[in-house]
Design a protein around this motif. Structure first.
Motif, PDB file in Angstrom:
ATOM      1  N   GLN A 152       0.833  -1.203   0.000  1.00 32.55           N
ATOM      2  CA  GLN A 152       0.000   0.000   0.000  1.00 32.55           C
ATOM      3  C   GLN A 152       0.865   1.249   0.000  1.00 32.55           C
ATOM      4  O   GLN A 152       0.574   2.226  -0.701  1.00 32.55           O
ATOM      5  CB  GLN A 152      -0.917  -0.012   1.224  1.00 32.55           C
ATOM      6  CG  GLN A 152      -1.925   1.125   1.241  1.00 32.55           C
ATOM      7  CD  GLN A 152      -2.955   0.955   2.339  1.00 32.55           C
ATOM      8  OE1 GLN A 152      -2.751   0.210   3.285  1.00 32.55           O
ATOM      9  NE2 GLN A 152      -4.067   1.642   2.223  1.00 32.55           N
ATOM     10  N   GLU A 176      -6.105  -3.112  -3.623  1.00 35.41           N
ATOM     11  CA  GLU A 176      -7.500  -2.936  -4.041  1.00 35.41           C
ATOM     12  C   GLU A 176      -8.427  -3.896  -3.294  1.00 35.41           C
ATOM     13  O   GLU A 176      -9.473  -3.499  -2.784  1.00 35.41           O
ATOM     14  CB  GLU A 176      -7.617  -3.170  -5.544  1.00 35.41           C
ATOM     15  CG  GLU A 176      -9.040  -3.028  -6.064  1.00 35.41           C
ATOM     16  CD  GLU A 176      -9.161  -3.373  -7.542  1.00 35.41           C
ATOM     17  OE1 GLU A 176     -10.283  -3.623  -8.005  1.00 35.41           O
ATOM     18  OE2 GLU A 176      -8.123  -3.404  -8.219  1.00 35.41           O
ATOM     19  N   ARG A 187     -11.314  -2.968  -0.625  1.00 30.88           N
ATOM     20  CA  ARG A 187     -12.699  -3.368  -0.843  1.00 30.88           C
ATOM     21  C   ARG A 187     -13.208  -4.270   0.288  1.00 30.88           C
ATOM     22  O   ARG A 187     -14.339  -4.143   0.748  1.00 30.88           O
ATOM     23  CB  ARG A 187     -12.840  -4.099  -2.174  1.00 30.88           C
ATOM     24  CG  ARG A 187     -14.322  -4.264  -2.559  1.00 30.88           C
ATOM     25  CD  ARG A 187     -14.538  -5.245  -3.666  1.00 30.88           C
ATOM     26  NE  ARG A 187     -13.625  -5.045  -4.789  1.00 30.88           N
ATOM     27  CZ  ARG A 187     -13.510  -5.919  -5.780  1.00 30.88           C
ATOM     28  NH1 ARG A 187     -14.214  -7.030  -5.753  1.00 30.88           N
ATOM     29  NH2 ARG A 187     -12.690  -5.701  -6.767  1.00 30.88           N
TER      30      ARG A 187
END
Length: 789
Positions: free
Chosen positions: A216, A248, A252
């Protein structure tokens, strides 16, 4: 405490308030103690079994630490080619200076940075020039003539600084040979796609593929650097790769977990408040659940080096079973019976269900998988603590004079309708079981899901974009690898060099588009010594150079650094992998050369593999092996599943023993276990009938559903044939199943395949267990006295 001994209403209320506040303070203190000790991990290898074959071991290593897991592919688009090239160069320079990246390539780098100054003399041992040439007067003269031409060309600025130490330009020869074999086209000095519309970059991170925090940070750094390089232009950045997908998916998952968790909490509070007509019920019901969650976290934090994120997320889902414990206590309360007495009466039934569920998860300790062991410890500690809190703490907070749910008119009407349902006999149960087994067995699609890629929540368009960028950049195939094993590094480097001619022949035939291996960057010691033997001694080289210089416009004294470098290379010890530490070259070699105390493995990364059979045959002929990592992953999953199924078989036997020890009547034991067993078969049949291929998470969810079903059957059995007791049991089970059904129905709507598998399986299990418990376990009510439960 009996009613006659109870203090006055005001004093009793104050006592309950003090107990509630003390309990809450204890939970806050526990959370404060646990927080700094909770080291979260995102390494999915903790949920993989120990590798049994070399291919499986390599698969697990490559997934977490291999260069493929660290590779990010970038594309700049939305502006003219020259602008994109300028931005690509600025982006590469910014990222190359960032310690979070070990390699940043866009085709514009000269490659000189791969060899630090201390290793520059080794260029004569790493380059293949001396395999076919000699540093005599003729060769050096031809090289000096070429340099004169170079100094009059546009590359003069690059060539001139190199000339004193490297008149033969071996540094540039190496840099060129180390470029990807299937590199994309260059426009304005950097890589572009075939259409010339997107500038391409390849970035390798320091962070491993399964380090979500590191990935990240790397993604955020790239986005910041691009924003600075873009300026006011309209260009856009596209990123793909395992790290991007990890970020991602993590984002999510966090968003969906937050959404589902919030809805679950709201629904839990609303349903409890509605079911018991009290604002206190949701608050009191949450205390055992919170106690269980913190106990589970503490147990894992104390027993393991790091707590996996899946353990926390999935563990809290599993101990959601604990929400049933206070609900049973609430529903079985009635005037004239103290909460303590009610808890004592319920405890044998409740304890049996808790013990059986914990035993089922205890078998995960035998799985050989660290993640499942964590999950077992979390769940067992959580469920046990929640049950004990419900038994020994919660009664002290409950109003001793509640209303009796058996008096609810709607519940009486519902029970009257349910009483008309036919009871399911042995013949009916066997017929259902046979039909379910037939459907599950003969459904057309494969029974088990072995392809891990189908569990990924990454959108199909993102995967397609990743494939396009990999093709444009000529990135290695992530499925196939050639492996060469040996006793040490030198053995596998020599074997790699012997394989090289065959690989070049395969490339010429179109069986493979390109390949990469460690020997391309670091030749074996034997090859380096052979090249050393081809270097002239200091006197011979000086004489040859003077002859060559005499026929050129250069002065002889200019090339003193060249003479020194050749002499250093001629007398140096061969370069080893350890000597590369801290260099950009080490990044390339380490990704293709695996070493430990016992053996070494050289990897050959392949791109554009068109004929696996031909490549496998060549590899076998040279003592190597073509590995299909997809096949390795599928075999790993299959072995994992077999181990888990044996653990579940053991769990079933232990569960039977617990229920038998509690009920001791064969008819009752079979009646209690039948709904759970039939529901399991029916859920499998439904999933298979709609085309679902079963995976590990379906199995774990089936255990959870079975635990819930056992609780429903035990409490219907506990109610006996007394109508009021049956009504109280029905009320508790309706509330429990409604909350559980809503929670897991929400999970079934998730876009995350794992959560969707768990949610749909448990939701089906709740429905099946509730209906079958009514059809099999309930008994006709004989009378309606207010007997104790």
């Amino acid at each position: 405490m009996t009613p006659s001994q109870s203090p006055g209403p005001g004093r009793d209320s104050r006592r309950r308030l003090v107990l509630a506040l003390s309990w809450l303070a204890l939970l806050l203190l526990a959370a404060w103690w646990i927080a700094p000790r909770l080291q979260l991990s995102g390494d999915l290898r903790k949920f993989m079994p120990s590798a049994q074959t070399p291919a499986q071991k390599l698969l697990i290593d490559e997934l977490g630490e291999g260069p493929g897991s660290r590779l990010l592919l970038l594309a700049l688009s939305g502006a003219d080619a020259e602008t994109l090239a300028t931005q690509s160069t600025a982006l590469r320079e910014a990222l190359a200076a960032d310690t979070r990246f070990v390699l940043v390539a866009n085709g514009g780098e000269a490659g000189l940075e791969a060899i630090p100054d201390r290793l520059r003399p080794y260029r004569y041992l790493l380059s293949s020039t001396l395999d076919t040439e000699s540093f005599d007067a003729d060769y050096l003269g031809a090289q000096l003539d070429a340099r004169v031409q170079d100094l009059g060309s546009p590359v003069a600025a690059l060539i001139e600084p190199l000339l004193p130490a490297d008149p033969t330009l071996e540094t540039l020869v190496l840099a060129e040979s180390w470029q990807p074999e299937t590199a994309p086209q260059r426009l304005h000095g950097v890589w572009f796609d075939a259409a010339g519309e997107r500038a391409l970059l390849a970035v390798q991170t320091h962070a491993a593929g399964f380090d979500p925090t590191g990935q990240q940070q790397a993604v955020a750094a790239i986005e910041t650097a691009f924003a600075n390089a873009r300026g006011d232009s309209s260009s856009a950045l596209t990123m793909t790769g395992p790290g991007v997908f990890s970020v991602e998916v993590g984002g999510r998952t966090a968003r969906e977990a937050g959404r589902i968790g919030t809805l679950d909490s709201v629904l839990f509070a609303l349903l409890l408040a509605l079911a018991y007509r009290s604002w206190k019920a949701p608050l009191l019901g949450a205390l055992p659940l919170a106690s269980g969650g913190l106990a589970g976290l503490a147990a894992v934090a104390l027993g393991f080096d790091g707590v996996h994120g899946i353990t926390v997320a999935f563990g809290f889902t599993l101990i959601g079973v604990a929400q049933d414990y206070p609900i049973h206590l609430f529903s079985h309360q009635r005037p004239g019976l103290s909460p303590w007495a009610s808890a004592r009466a319920l405890w044998p039934t409740l304890g049996t269900g808790v013990l059986a569920t914990c035993i089922a998860y205890l078998t995960f300790m035998l799985s050989g998988v660290d993640g499942l062991r964590q999950l077992a410890v979390f769940t067992i500690a959580g469920l046990g603590t929640a049950a004990l809190a419900t038994r020994f703490l919660l009664p002290g907070l409950i109003d001793p004079a509640p209303r009796d749910v058996a008096d609810l008119p709607w519940l009486a009407r519902a029970w009257s309708r349910l009483a008309r349902w036919p009871r399911l006999g042995v013949a009916g149960g066997l017929a259902i079981a046979a039909l379910a087994i037939a459907v599950a067995t003969f459904a057309p699609k494969p029974f088990w899901q072995n392809d891990l890629s189908k569990l990924t929540p990454v959108p199909a368009d993102a995967l397609a974009e990743d494939a396009r960028l990999r093709h444009e950049l000529g990135a290695p195939d992530v499925r196939y690898l050639i492996t060469l094993h040996g006793s040490d590094t030198q053995a596998v480097l020599r074997a790699s060099e012997q394989l090289l001619p065959a690989l070049r022949e395969l490339r010429a035939k179109g069986a493979v588009a390109g390949f990469d291996l460690a020997a391309r960057y670091l030749p074996s010691a034997a090859t380096q010594r052979a090249r050393q033997a081809g270097l002239p001694d200091a006197g011979a080289l000086r004489a040859s150079l003077e002859t060559a210089v005499a026929a050129s416009p250069f002065r002889a004294d200019v090339f003193a650094p060249f003479l020194a470098d050749v002499e250093a290379a001629r007398t140096a010890a061969p370069l080893t992998a350890d000597d590369l530490a801290g260099t950009a070259l080490a990044t390339r070699v380490d990704g293709l050369l695996l070493r430990d105390d016992r053996r070494a493995t050289a990897l050959v990364a392949l791109s554009g593999l068109a004929d696996p059979a031909a490549v496998a045959a060549v590899a076998t002929h040279h003592g190597a092996q073509l590995l299909d990592l997809k096949q390795a992953s599928e075999s790993l999953v299959a072995e994992y599943r077999v181990r888990l199924l044996w653990a579940l078989a053991l769990a079933a036997l232990l569960l039977l023993a617990v229920v038998w020890a509690s009920l001791r009547v064969p008819r009752r034991v079979l009646r209690v276990l039948a709904p759970m067993a039939l529901t399991t078969l029916l859920v499998l049949a439904v999933l298979r009938a709609v085309g679902v291929e079963l995976n590990l998470f379906h199995l774990v969810a089936l255990i959870l559903a079975a635990g819930l079903g056992l609780d429903y059957a035990l409490f219907f059995d506990h109610a006996g044939d007394d109508r009021d007791s049956q009504l109280r049991a029905l009320h508790a089970i309706i509330v429990c199943s409604a909350i559980t059904l809503l929670v897991f129905a929400l999970l079934a709507t998730s876009s995350i395949p794992v959560l969707r598998a768990i949610g749909s399986t448990v939701a089906l299990g709740v429905l099946g267990n509730f209906v079958l418990a009514l059809l099999i376990v309930r008994r006709p009510a004989l009378h309606a006295v207010n007997a104790s439960p």
